[in-house]
Design a protein around this motif. Structure first.
Motif, PDB file in Angstrom:
ATOM      1  N   ARG A 105       0.846  -1.184   0.000  1.00 40.70           N
ATOM      2  CA  ARG A 105       0.000   0.000   0.000  1.00 40.70           C
ATOM      3  C   ARG A 105       0.885   1.239   0.000  1.00 40.70           C
ATOM      4  O   ARG A 105       2.029   1.191   0.457  1.00 40.70           O
ATOM      5  N   THR A 106       0.365   2.324  -0.527  1.00 39.06           N
ATOM      6  CA  THR A 106       1.054   3.591  -0.397  1.00 39.06           C
ATOM      7  C   THR A 106       1.072   3.974   1.081  1.00 39.06           C
ATOM      8  O   THR A 106       0.033   3.963   1.717  1.00 39.06           O
ATOM      9  N   PRO A 107       2.259   4.266   1.623  1.00 38.57           N
ATOM     10  CA  PRO A 107       2.319   4.501   3.065  1.00 38.57           C
ATOM     11  C   PRO A 107       1.404   5.653   3.484  1.00 38.57           C
ATOM     12  O   PRO A 107       1.395   6.696   2.825  1.00 38.57           O
ATOM     13  N   PRO A 108       0.655   5.460   4.544  1.00 37.42           N
ATOM     14  CA  PRO A 108      -0.292   6.492   4.952  1.00 37.42           C
ATOM     15  C   PRO A 108       0.381   7.812   5.283  1.00 37.42           C
ATOM     16  O   PRO A 108      -0.213   8.867   5.094  1.00 37.42           O
ATOM     17  N   SER A 109       1.624   7.749   5.748  1.00 37.32           N
ATOM     18  CA  SER A 109       2.262   9.013   6.102  1.00 37.32           C
ATOM     19  C   SER A 109       2.674   9.782   4.862  1.00 37.32           C
ATOM     20  O   SER A 109       2.891  10.983   4.915  1.00 37.32           O
ATOM     21  N   LEU A 110       2.798   9.067   3.743  1.00 40.17           N
ATOM     22  CA  LEU A 110       3.153   9.777   2.517  1.00 40.17           C
ATOM     23  C   LEU A 110       1.924  10.200   1.732  1.00 40.17           C
ATOM     24  O   LEU A 110       2.003  11.040   0.846  1.00 40.17           O
ATOM     25  N   GLU A 111       0.805   9.602   2.075  1.00 41.59           N
ATOM     26  CA  GLU A 111      -0.396   9.757   1.267  1.00 41.59           C
ATOM     27  C   GLU A 111      -0.719  11.218   0.973  1.00 41.59           C
ATOM     28  O   GLU A 111      -1.096  11.574  -0.131  1.00 41.59           O
ATOM     29  N   ASN A 112      -0.526  12.041   1.971  1.00 46.96           N
ATOM     30  CA  ASN A 112      -0.896  13.435   1.785  1.00 46.96           C
ATOM     31  C   ASN A 112       0.192  14.234   1.099  1.00 46.96           C
ATOM     32  O   ASN A 112      -0.081  15.219   0.436  1.00 46.96           O
ATOM     33  N   ALA A 113       1.437  13.786   1.303  1.00 44.97           N
ATOM     34  CA  ALA A 113       2.531  14.565   0.737  1.00 44.97           C
ATOM     35  C   ALA A 113       2.725  14.265  -0.744  1.00 44.97           C
ATOM     36  O   ALA A 113       3.239  15.089  -1.475  1.00 44.97           O
ATOM     37  N   LEU A 114       2.297  13.082  -1.173  1.00 35.78           N
ATOM     38  CA  LEU A 114       2.623  12.666  -2.531  1.00 35.78           C
ATOM     39  C   LEU A 114       1.984  13.527  -3.629  1.00 35.78           C
ATOM     40  O   LEU A 114       2.691  13.911  -4.560  1.00 35.78           O
ATOM     41  N   PRO A 115       0.677  13.818  -3.552  1.00 37.76           N
ATOM     42  CA  PRO A 115       0.104  14.617  -4.639  1.00 37.76           C
ATOM     43  C   PRO A 115       0.839  15.927  -4.849  1.00 37.76           C
ATOM     44  O   PRO A 115       1.044  16.367  -5.983  1.00 37.76           O
ATOM     45  N   GLN A 116       1.275  16.489  -3.746  1.00 36.32           N
ATOM     46  CA  GLN A 116       2.021  17.732  -3.846  1.00 36.32           C
ATOM     47  C   GLN A 116       3.354  17.510  -4.544  1.00 36.32           C
ATOM     48  O   GLN A 116       3.768  18.324  -5.371  1.00 36.32           O
TER      49      GLN A 116
END
Lengths: 380, 790
Positions: free
Chosen positions: A300-311
């Motif tokens: 899975r895409t790590p939850p801690s990265l989930e928000n940073a990735l789109p940016q």
């Protein structure tokens, strides 16, 4: 040009020597604080179980014997944790190119599953007993459960102090210092630093060449890995084991309370209700661990990265010459080690190297340790 | 750490992530609310006990009197605020009349069906009932989730009506015919009797009616409360008016009928408890909480706690301990009849809690976005990508229908599904027969089979899930579910084998007596079912292998459709061909293998290596079969020869067999989960790596990682270092082609020209360090030359 190849056929495993192997395991167990704690607690638990078993056989009480078997079963969780903490330190080899660091996740998962089984069994038994409460001999229950409670309390303290502190201290600090350089300054320079950087980089790499860089990189990489393995290994295993111990402790507390209630008030229904509540508690507390480890195992895409990735994607797409970004895969190798792959479609006249380094920078800032970027040049 | 940096990157622009209302500092109010609801439950139970002694109208009168007294004391409606006009007095009068009627209905329902059911039915907040009504009577109900909630609510009410076998006792014990206290209750009784339902069910209907009335009443009185100057003032005045209203009636009642109460003084404490807990405290706390929190959160926590405490009290209210606790305000005479806690009530309570939770949840539109940054104008930008939209709740019937369709589409999952149905049917027959003949052994065996079915359900679900599309979060797709499910199944079997082993050891020491006459038919039936399963699976497998080939072929097609869009034209004919070929050959190999061996276990191991999911389920079935065979054999031994020891020996053997057969499966799954290079492709991959080394212009490669993501996807990543004057695109194509031949179908190749720099930036030392290092090196160079001048 000399052909370089890895001759793995010539490597013969040393003769199987049980004694040496066992002593090696011991050494590696005792070297790390986490696994040492685990080991000692396992010994404590096992000795308690043996004492209980012996006493049970001696006094010929079936309840004690079955309880001691239950404790043996419990020990498997600790054993799994211990095995995982040893295995996760093994070096990576040809077959397991990422090393065995994932063993910790697997151990956490297995522990979680076992706990779920246990909770289910306890619950079903509680329901059965609630329907027709059996008469329990509560006079012997109390001392055994209090002893178990004490053992488990020791476990909780050991893991709270040793394990947790350790993981905080070394794991966090370490990764912090690793990142600090790139991260704290990264953004402020991000905008205008590009061109500057590019010139320097260009000049250099041609001089210093590949061979050096290569070997160095490889070495460093391995080093990095093992360090991370050590630092991060504590978390998942410890969480699983810790939860297990907490569940046991809750179980003994429940038994103690229900024993007291039964002795003093004659509330026979207290026992099944207690055990059902405990089972529910175990079930609820195990869910996050299971969820996390299943997420990791399923890439899975790590939850801690989930928000940073789109940016990050946005920033990459804003780089000069990048047309589009596709097939991004980000996943967790083990605790705090994130790996990513993505493909960039760039303009034919774009500078691939510059884009590569910039993209690496952007994702490093977000916390991705290993990044693979495939650059595809768009057709004219 | 992540949070900090992302926050920094946004230039201090708030927190990333789902936009949410800050929920700090609300805990205090939630705790307060929960506590109040708990006390309210206590108060209602107390009120039920009181109503056994006191006449209904008298009871309401006293409660209204007390609450009017306290409210007037607290609010001072006459001395504070503006004066109330005559028109408003009339409205308050109407308000009081309606309020009285509703509380009459409420407490009458309480006398009829007991405090627990009253709490369950009547303590729904307005939000819940409104959304329920909007679902039921308007077209725009608010999505499938709300519909589900409404369905739960209705199920709960129906449960209370139909499956609650409490009425018999209550009716006989409590209301002997012809003894009715007043005209009003008599009228109500006749109405209920006219409807043709029992008393307690009539009470349920009454309470539902009263609930609707209450909500309407609250809605209607909202405007009036604004006019009068606050809900609290209105409440105080309304209580006062209703006291005046009820006064003549009570006087008439107390003159005409003799009271059942011996001493009113002993009832003072209970009345004060009821007044405080049910009316005053609840009213104040609810008004405070509805100001501080959203109505929906308020409703959710409140209703959850009140239902749970109602259930608790329903069980423990008549217990000696609670009697001891409330010895001080216990009414003097206590009837022994109580509304018991039946299964129907518990089920309906669960459904009520669920429905209250669903119905009170706010509609989630516009809240699931992720903040990704700020536009140049400074407005926040949100990201509503794939899974954010998928997470909106699906309609359950449609979901079931679609998944059924998907299951029936594929051969393998269809087999599992049919087998599951067969198994379930067998289980239910067994359970039913067991209940009918009242044999405990059959029932427990049925439950055991039900438990076994969970493995099948999991396998089926995994087979379904593997076909889900990849989302943003699960970027490789859900293919790994099958491996995980195989792993879980394997562990499960291990645990079962362990327990069987333990038990058989215990029996070996002390063989128990078994009544053998019942065992044989059941185990023969089980054996037949399991044999059917084995046939189904072995068929499915031989088909499954070929299907598997097709499947991966499909995948590769989609993949090169993809690469086509980038327009490197030459390689893909190649890719597709070689890939399909290699897979075909492996499938063929498996088939011949099977044909040659024809032995069951060999096939099994083939299964394990090639189709992990299946082997998990398959093993389970096999273990069950062995179990039934063992039982039959041991039964025969026991019956014919009287060897009691045959049974534990048999189970020991079976446990060992299961154990041994599970180990390879577990080992395989572990290897996949630990990201091992797929063993069957290891040779190919090594050859491919050597080939890559020999490509013109490639200096070396590093960090080659290949792993098997699911049965059909092999993912890989590699860094390739090349000399600086070579075309990167050509290298990427060649490397991709070579590795595709080796079976890797999800590949990322990073081509590096400046090895050193790339390493430094890639290995997380960061931008600044590299910059500093290059500067340092440069300055040193200049310094040595002696030409460096500041």
């Amino acid at each position: 040009m000399l052909p370089l190849s890895i001759k793995d056929d010539e490597y013969k495993p040393p003769k199987f020597n049980l004694l040496r192997k066992v002593s090696g395991w011991f050494r590696s167990i005792l070297a790390d604080k986490t696994s040492r704690n685990l080991f000692f607690f396992l010994c404590l638990n096992l000795s308690f179980a043996f004492v209980e078993l012996l006493y049970g056989i001696w006094s010929n009480s079936l309840g004690l014997i079955s309880d001691s078997f239950h404790m043996f079963f419990d020990c498997t969780a600790l054993l799994a944790g211990l095995a995982a903490s040893v295995i996760s330190k093994w070096r990576s080899n040809d077959a397991f190119s990422y090393g065995y660091v994932r063993a910790e996740v697997l151990a956490g998962f297995v522990n979680g599953l076992f706990l779920i089984f246990t909770a289910f069994f306890i619950f079903s038994e509680g329901v059965e007993r609630a329907l027709e409460p059996p008469d329990v001999h509560h006079e012997r229950l109390l001392p055994v459960s209090i002893l178990g409670f004490i053992v488990n309390l020791i476990g909780i303290f050991v893991f709270q102090h040793g394990g947790h502190g350790h993981s905080h201290g070394s794991g966090h600090e370490h990764s912090h210092s690793l990142f600090n350089g790139g991260l704290s300054h990264g953004h402020s320079h991000g905008g205008h630093g590009h061109s500057h950087e590019h010139k320097h980089g260009h000049g250099h790499s041609h001089d210093h060449g590949h061979s050096h860089g290569h070997s160095h990189g490889q070495d460093y990489c391995h080093d990095d890995h093992s360090l991370e393995g050590m630092a991060g290994s504590s978390k998942q295993i410890l969480q699983g084991v810790f939860l297990h111990i907490v569940a046991d402790t809750l179980g003994s507390i429940g038994v103690i309370i229900s024993a007291i209630l039964m002795q003093n008030y004659g509330l026979m229904i207290a026992d099944p209700i207690c055990s059902m509540l405990i089972a529910l508690l175990i079930g609820v507390s195990i869910v996050p661990l299971l969820k996390e480890s299943i997420g990791i195992l399923m890439q899975r895409t790590p939850p801690s990265l989930e928000n940073a990735l789109p940016q990050c994607y946005q920033r990459v797409q804003q780089l000069q010459g990048v047309y589009s970004l596709h097939d991004p895969h980000f996943w967790t190798l083990c605790t705090d080690v994130y790996i990513g792959t993505l493909k960039l479609l760039v303009a034919p006249d774009a500078d691939g190297r510059w884009i590569l380094s910039q993209t690496h920078n952007i994702f490093t800032q977000a916390g991705v340790r290993q990044l693979y970027i495939q650059i595809d040049v768009a057709a004219m | 750490m992540e949070e900090k940096y992302s926050g920094q990157a946004l230039a201090g622009g708030g927190v990333l992530g789902p936009v949410d209302v800050p929920s700090a500092r609300l805990t205090r109010y939630i705790v307060l609310l929960c506590f109040t609801k708990f006390l309210k439950a206590v108060g209602l139970f107390e009120a039920y006990d009181l109503l056994k002694a006191v006449h209904l109208v008298q009871f309401i009168f006293i409660v209204q009197l007390g609450s009017a007294f306290f409210m007037v004391l607290f609010q001072k409606p006459f001395s504070s605020g503006k004066a109330v006009t005559k028109r408003q007095w009339i409205k308050i009068f109407k308000h009081a009349v309606v309020g009285c009627i509703i509380s009459l209905l409420w407490f009458f329902g309480l006398t009829l069906c007991g405090p627990l059911r009253t709490l369950l039915l009547f303590e729904h907040s307005d939000v819940v009932v409104l959304s329920l009504l909007s679902v039921l009577f308007t077209s725009s109900g608010g999505g499938p989730a709300k519909t589900r909630g409404a369905a739960f609510f209705i199920i709960a009410v129906v449960c209370l009506l139909l499956f609650d076998n409490d009425d018999l006792m209550a009716k006989i014990a409590e209301h002997p015919e012809g003894h009715h206290d007043s005209a009003l209750t008599h009228v109500l009784y006749t109405i209920i009797a006219f409807l043709g339902v029992a008393d307690h069910k009539g009470g349920v209907l009454l309470l539902v009616l009263a609930l609707c009335c209450k909500v309407g009443f609250h809605m209607a009185s909202r405007k009036l409360s604004v006019d009068v100057g606050g809900a609290k003032r209105l409440q105080a005045l309304s209580h006062l008016v209703s006291v005046l209203l009820l006064c003549p009636w009570v006087i008439v009642l107390s003159l005409t009928t003799e009271s059942k109460v011996e001493s009113w003084s002993s009832l003072i404490m209970p009345f004060i408890t009821v007044i405080f807990f049910v009316v005053i405290l609840d009213f104040y706390v609810e008004s405070v909480c509805s100001v501080k929190m959203e109505a929906s959160t308020c409703a959710r926590y409140g209703s959850f706690l009140i239902f749970v405490s109602a259930l608790l009290f329903g069980n423990f209210w008549t217990h000696p301990i609670t009697d001891q606790l409330r010895a001080m305000n216990k009414p003097p005479h206590h009837e022994s009849t109580e509304h018991v806690l039946s299964g129907g009530v518990v089920v309906s309570a669960v459904f009520f809690i669920l429905s209250a939770n669903i119905l009170s949840s706010p509609s989630r539109k516009g809240q699931k976005g992720t903040l990704i940054g700020y536009s140049p104008e400074g407005t926040p930008l949100y990201n509503f990508m794939g899974d954010a939209l998928q997470q909106s709740s699906q309609s359950l019937p449609r979901f079931i229908k679609e998944s059924l369709k998907q299951i029936l589409e594929e051969y393998d999952s269809r087999q599992i599904f049919y087998f599951l149905c067969l198994n379930l049917a067998f289980t239910f027959v067994e359970l039913f027969y067991g209940v009918w003949t009242n044999s405990l052994g059959l029932i427990s065996d049925g439950f055991h089979m039900l438990f076994d079915c969970s493995a099948l359900v999991m396998g089926l679900f995994a087979a379904l899930m593997t076909r889900w599309k990849a989302t943003r979060i699960f970027s490789y797709g859900y293919g790994r579910v099958e491996i995980l499910s195989g792993f879980i199944n394997g562990l499960f079997l291990m645990v079962i084998a362990f327990f069987v082993f333990m038990e058989s050891v215990a029996r070996l020491v002390d063989p128990p007596d078994i009544d053998t006459n019942m065992l044989t038919p059941v185990s023969v039936g089980g054996l037949i079912v399991n044999l059917v399963g084995i046939c189904a699976f072995s068929h499915a497998h031989s088909h499954g292998a070929s299907r598997g080939g097709c499947h991966s072929h499909d995948h590769s097609h989609s993949h090169h459709g993809h690469s086509h869009s980038h327009g490197h034209g030459h390689s893909h004919g190649d890719h597709g061909h070689s890939h399909g070929h290699s897979h075909g050959s492996s499938g063929g190999g498996m088939n011949t293998n099977m044909r040659d061996m024809h032995a069951f276990l060999i096939e099994l191991f083939n299964l394990i290596t090639h189709f992990i999911l299946f082997s998990g389920v398959f093993l389970h079935v096999l273990a069950d079969t062995l179990g039934s065979v063992g039982v039959i054999v041991s039964t025969i031994f026991i019956q014919q020869f009287g060897w009691l020891i045959a049974d534990p020996l048999c189970s020991l053997f079976i446990a060992t067999l299961i154990f041994l057969s599970v180990i390879p499966l577990l080992k395989d799954a572990c290897q996949v989960l630990l990201l091992r290079i797929p063993p069957e492709q290891e040779k190919d991959l090594h050859a491919a790596l050597e080939k890559i080394q020999k490509i013109e212009g490639v200096i070396s490669y590093r960090d080659p990682h290949f792993w098997c993501h699911s049965a059909s996807v092999v993912a890989g990543t590699i860094h390739v270092q090349v000399v600086s004057d070579v075309m990167e695109q050509r290298i990427v194509q060649q490397v991709t082609a070579i590795l595709k031949d080796a079976g890797v179908n999800n590949l990322t190749v990073q081509v590096e020209k400046e090895a050193y720099f790339q390493h430094m930036s890639g290995l997380s030392t960061g931008f600044q360090d590299v910059l500093a290092m290059t500067q340092q090196l440069e300055s040193m160079k200049y310094y040595k030359d002696g030409t460096y001048i500041m």
